[in-house]
Design a protein around this motif. Structure first.
Motif, short mmCIF file in Angstrom:
data_model
loop_
_atom_site.label_atom_id
_atom_site.label_comp_id
_atom_site.label_asym_id
_atom_site.label_seq_id
_atom_site.Cartn_x
_atom_site.Cartn_y
_atom_site.Cartn_z
N ASN A 35 0.06 -1.39 -0.02
CA ASN A 35 0.19 0.45 0.01
C ASN A 35 0.86 1.44 0.20
N THR A 36 1.70 1.33 0.80
CA THR A 36 2.11 2.26 0.68
C THR A 36 3.55 2.67 -0.86
N ARG A 37 3.56 1.47 -1.71
CA ARG A 37 4.17 1.67 -3.02
C ARG A 37 3.18 2.43 -3.97
N VAL A 38 1.72 2.17 -3.25
CA VAL A 38 0.65 1.84 -4.06
C VAL A 38 0.41 3.86 -4.25
N ILE A 39 1.61 4.23 -2.86
CA ILE A 39 0.71 5.73 -2.48
C ILE A 39 1.14 6.31 -3.46
N ALA A 40 2.68 6.46 -3.41
CA ALA A 40 4.27 6.70 -4.11
C ALA A 40 4.07 6.45 -4.85
N PHE A 41 3.52 5.56 -5.53
CA PHE A 41 3.00 5.75 -7.18
C PHE A 41 1.80 7.22 -7.42
N ALA A 42 1.18 6.99 -7.14
CA ALA A 42 0.18 7.58 -7.25
C ALA A 42 0.33 9.25 -7.27
N GLU A 43 1.40 9.11 -5.86
CA GLU A 43 2.33 11.25 -5.49
C GLU A 43 2.73 10.77 -6.53
N VAL A 44 3.37 10.09 -7.32
CA VAL A 44 4.71 10.34 -8.41
C VAL A 44 3.32 10.89 -9.80
N VAL A 45 2.34 10.71 -10.07
CA VAL A 45 1.28 10.42 -11.22
C VAL A 45 1.09 11.72 -11.49
#
Length: 241
Positions: A35-45
């Motif tokens: 989930n941390t990776r998911v949130i990080a990826f969303a922030e990058v986008v």
């Protein structure tokens, strides 16, 4: 437009949803690291501010990107996602905020507390102690505006949803559904097992930041008395005038 899932070296799959949305899937399990990776990826986008991207929605294990297909087609979006520097997709998010949410357990606001206690083979007081002893992660928001999906509930308290959902669940209701717990920000139909209610507003549509909680935040529940619940309500109402 691609019409089949695409595997990548970055270990996510791209799943087109019609011509106006794309899901980036990172796995098939629920855990904090994923989930941390998911949130990080969303922030990058989001930081890319690509024209045509309407919304970026992180979930437990995936990110769905909604687009205006007249401005951005999915093939172009997929190429951009695949070409993001690998380090960016691995970035960790900044630490989430920590929240203490007061809850009046049982009574009119928690009509299912005794059923949860019977399921767990413990007293209602022990259910309250156990539920409020855990620090929960906000995995995602969904269902209705600002509804936080929190995990994980201690296994002893995990109980299925109601067979027949209630037609109206009051705002602030705290419920359990399997290994998840959550808070209803607004009055709505719902089938989670209600064990208490908080006087805190989770959804504040007139404020710049309308949602109290965000994915990646941490939540701990604090049992309060009926008198404390009423005091919180008075203070909350005073702040809105």
């Amino acid at each position: 437009m691609a019409d089949s899932p695409t595997s990548t070296a970055q270990q996510f799959r791209l799943l087109p949803l019609g011509d106006a949305a794309l899901t980036v899937e990172f796995g098939n399990e629920i855990n904090p690291m994923l989930n941390t990776r998911v949130i990080a990826f969303a922030e990058v986008v989001r930081t890319r501010r690509w024209e045509g991207v309407l919304d970026v929605v992180p979930t437990y294990r995936s990110v769905t990107i909604h687009v205006d297909p007249l401005c951005l087609d999915l093939n172009t979006l997929m190429d951009r996602l695949l070409n993001l520097p690998f380090a960016l997709s691995q970035e960790t998010t900044s630490p989430g905020s920590h929240h203490t949410i007061p809850v009046l357990y049982g009574g009119e606001g928690g009509p299912d507390l005794e059923d949860v206690a019977a399921h767990a083979k413990m007293s209602s007081a022990d259910v309250i102690r156990l539920h409020s002893s855990v620090q929960y992660r906000v995995y995602m928001l969904g269902f209705n505006p600002g509804f936080p999906y929190l995990g994980s509930v201690p296994e002893a308290l995990a109980i299925s949803r109601l067979a027949t959902p209630r037609t109206r669940v009051p705002a602030g209701s705290v419920g359990i559904a399997d290994r998840q717990t959550g808070i209803y920000p607004t009055a709505t139909p719902g089938g989670w097992r209600l064990i208490g209610r908080t006087p805190i507003k989770l959804y504040r549509p007139r404020e710049t930041t309308p949602f109290l909680l965000s994915p990646g935040d941490m939540v701990r529940f604090e049992p309060i008395t009926a008198q404390e619940f009423d005091r919180h309500l008075r203070e909350r109402d005073a702040d809105t005038h």
